[in-house]
Design a protein around this motif. Sequence first.
Motif, PDB file in Angstrom:
ATOM      1  N   ASP A 116      13.306 -18.932  27.776  1.00 26.25           N
ATOM      2  CA  ASP A 116      13.755 -18.696  26.480  1.00 26.25           C
ATOM      3  C   ASP A 116      13.285 -19.878  25.547  1.00 26.25           C
ATOM      4  O   ASP A 116      12.606 -19.879  24.633  1.00 26.25           O
ATOM      5  N   LYS A 117      13.364 -20.959  26.351  1.00 25.58           N
ATOM      6  CA  LYS A 117      12.920 -22.263  25.558  1.00 25.58           C
ATOM      7  C   LYS A 117      11.275 -22.414  25.288  1.00 25.58           C
ATOM      8  O   LYS A 117      10.830 -23.294  24.487  1.00 25.58           O
ATOM      9  N   GLN A 118      10.703 -21.608  26.060  1.00 23.39           N
ATOM     10  CA  GLN A 118       9.163 -21.503  25.963  1.00 23.39           C
ATOM     11  C   GLN A 118       8.591 -20.400  25.046  1.00 23.39           C
ATOM     12  O   GLN A 118       7.362 -20.334  25.137  1.00 23.39           O
ATOM     13  N   THR A 119       9.457 -19.481  24.731  1.00 27.28           N
ATOM     14  CA  THR A 119       8.682 -18.405  23.891  1.00 27.28           C
ATOM     15  C   THR A 119       9.583 -18.067  22.538  1.00 27.28           C
ATOM     16  O   THR A 119       9.830 -17.071  22.338  1.00 27.28           O
ATOM     17  N   GLN A 120       9.789 -19.162  21.976  1.00 20.11           N
ATOM     18  CA  GLN A 120      10.014 -19.134  20.600  1.00 20.11           C
ATOM     19  C   GLN A 120       9.088 -19.419  19.516  1.00 20.11           C
ATOM     20  O   GLN A 120       7.987 -19.725  19.893  1.00 20.11           O
ATOM     21  N   GLU A 121       9.160 -18.976  18.464  1.00 23.46           N
ATOM     22  CA  GLU A 121       8.166 -19.022  17.383  1.00 23.46           C
ATOM     23  C   GLU A 121       8.773 -19.310  15.822  1.00 23.46           C
ATOM     24  O   GLU A 121       9.834 -19.374  15.946  1.00 23.46           O
TER      25      GLU A 121
ATOM     26  N   GLY B   2       3.485 -14.919   2.027  1.00 23.58           N
ATOM     27  CA  GLY B   2       2.696 -15.446   2.899  1.00 23.58           C
ATOM     28  C   GLY B   2       3.755 -15.453   4.536  1.00 23.58           C
ATOM     29  O   GLY B   2       4.935 -15.525   4.406  1.00 23.58           O
ATOM     30  N   ALA B   3       3.310 -15.455   5.514  1.00 27.34           N
ATOM     31  CA  ALA B   3       3.838 -15.383   6.858  1.00 27.34           C
ATOM     32  C   ALA B   3       2.862 -15.970   7.849  1.00 27.34           C
ATOM     33  O   ALA B   3       1.982 -15.439   8.603  1.00 27.34           O
ATOM     34  N   ILE B   4       2.905 -17.674   7.941  1.00 26.55           N
ATOM     35  CA  ILE B   4       1.679 -18.249   8.397  1.00 26.55           C
ATOM     36  C   ILE B   4       2.300 -18.732   9.781  1.00 26.55           C
ATOM     37  O   ILE B   4       3.338 -19.321   9.769  1.00 26.55           O
ATOM     38  N   LEU B   5       1.719 -18.349  11.060  1.00 25.99           N
ATOM     39  CA  LEU B   5       2.264 -19.021  11.982  1.00 25.99           C
ATOM     40  C   LEU B   5       2.129 -20.526  12.069  1.00 25.99           C
ATOM     41  O   LEU B   5       0.889 -21.180  11.542  1.00 25.99           O
ATOM     42  N   ILE B   6       2.985 -21.078  12.524  1.00 28.27           N
ATOM     43  CA  ILE B   6       3.135 -22.645  12.321  1.00 28.27           C
ATOM     44  C   ILE B   6       2.503 -23.340  13.999  1.00 28.27           C
ATOM     45  O   ILE B   6       2.979 -22.763  14.920  1.00 28.27           O
ATOM     46  N   PRO B   7       1.517 -23.981  13.667  1.00 31.86           N
ATOM     47  CA  PRO B   7       0.897 -24.256  14.803  1.00 31.86           C
ATOM     48  C   PRO B   7       2.056 -25.090  15.746  1.00 31.86           C
ATOM     49  O   PRO B   7       2.788 -25.796  15.765  1.00 31.86           O
ATOM     50  N   GLY B   8       1.607 -24.659  17.255  1.00 32.66           N
ATOM     51  CA  GLY B   8       2.466 -25.103  18.444  1.00 32.66           C
ATOM     52  C   GLY B   8       3.695 -24.126  18.898  1.00 32.66           C
ATOM     53  O   GLY B   8       4.366 -24.516  19.650  1.00 32.66           O
ATOM     54  N   THR B   9       3.800 -23.308  17.958  1.00 34.74           N
ATOM     55  CA  THR B   9       4.728 -22.219  18.204  1.00 34.74           C
ATOM     56  C   THR B   9       4.083 -21.008  18.510  1.00 34.74           C
ATOM     57  O   THR B   9       3.419 -20.445  17.735  1.00 34.74           O
ATOM     58  N   PRO B  10       4.621 -20.143  19.422  1.00 35.09           N
ATOM     59  CA  PRO B  10       4.208 -18.926  19.875  1.00 35.09           C
ATOM     60  C   PRO B  10       4.427 -17.715  18.757  1.00 35.09           C
ATOM     61  O   PRO B  10       5.322 -18.008  17.870  1.00 35.09           O
ATOM     62  N   SER B  11       3.791 -16.699  18.860  1.00 31.01           N
ATOM     63  CA  SER B  11       3.725 -15.703  17.815  1.00 31.01           C
ATOM     64  C   SER B  11       4.624 -14.643  17.781  1.00 31.01           C
ATOM     65  O   SER B  11       4.813 -13.578  17.125  1.00 31.01           O
ATOM     66  N   THR B  12       5.567 -14.639  19.004  1.00 36.57           N
ATOM     67  CA  THR B  12       6.364 -13.415  19.295  1.00 36.57           C
ATOM     68  C   THR B  12       7.877 -13.914  19.428  1.00 36.57           C
ATOM     69  O   THR B  12       8.114 -15.042  19.749  1.00 36.57           O
ATOM     70  N   ALA B  13       8.859 -13.131  18.874  1.00 35.56           N
ATOM     71  CA  ALA B  13      10.128 -13.609  18.719  1.00 35.56           C
ATOM     72  C   ALA B  13      11.006 -13.146  19.824  1.00 35.56           C
ATOM     73  O   ALA B  13      10.617 -12.277  20.699  1.00 35.56           O
ATOM     74  N   LYS B  14      12.326 -13.583  20.173  1.00 39.32           N
ATOM     75  CA  LYS B  14      13.080 -13.332  21.194  1.00 39.32           C
ATOM     76  C   LYS B  14      14.400 -13.483  20.581  1.00 39.32           C
ATOM     77  O   LYS B  14      14.739 -14.444  19.711  1.00 39.32           O
TER      78      LYS B  14
END
Length: 257
Positions: free
Chosen positions: A71-76, A214-226
């Motif tokens: 979970d700590k590796q799949t946040q966004e 806008g909905a801009i992905l922040i660098p360093g964070t994955p693009s899928t939610a959990k």
Amino acid sequence: MFKKAAVLVASCGALLAGCGTDLQTENQEIVSNLIEAGFRADDIMIVDDSVYVGLDAQVSLTASREMLQHDKQTQEQFRTTNLVGTGVTKICVVPTSQFNSYPNLSAGLDLAIDNYNSQGLRLTFARGSASDCTATISAKTTTGAGGSSGFPTGGKPYGTINIGTGTDSYGADVCEHVITHEIGHTIGFRHSDYYDRSISCGGAASNEGASNVGAILIPGTPSTAKVGGSIMNSCFRASETGEWSTSDKTALKALYP
């Protein structure tokens, strides 16, 4: 009775060998880990001294711990086009007298301010008015549980957060979570599951869309939610701790170093 009990399963023998006479304690930890990982409490059951989710998936202690590590590796995180400008350095959050009359809302506000100030950002937060405030947010109450706010405009944070008085009954940690979440919107954070609110809220899939903010992905964070993966998930759980996830911290420092 359980047709697909092979999902997420360590063998029954391995589970029991690790438990000995302390099986109940292990099962309590498994349940706690599952809730922290985002599973709904009403989707978890203990049958014949084994823990299951979704009626048919037995979960071992090891598997439940691995869920938390994963979970700590799949946040966004996502942000709006507009952010708070460099002319804003200190944001004062001013609660109304009615807001202060709810003890957990009041405590949650202090904890939320500490959340932001603990990250060493270029933005600092304070409770109450002060002569050196470069922006002010009013903390007000509304009906129900949860909250609402808005996004930055003109380089300034949105000026109001509204927190439902029903949130007070969930305790200080959940109030901390909700207030931190709403302040997050005021400085430019979108919902981490904006593209499918059902991830944290349940029900049918619902996409908020980029809209005009806008909905801009922040660098360093994955693009899928959990579920349980971010303070900025659309909906909160009764088990929220109010603390940042690793990805939340990454997002904050990317936008406001």
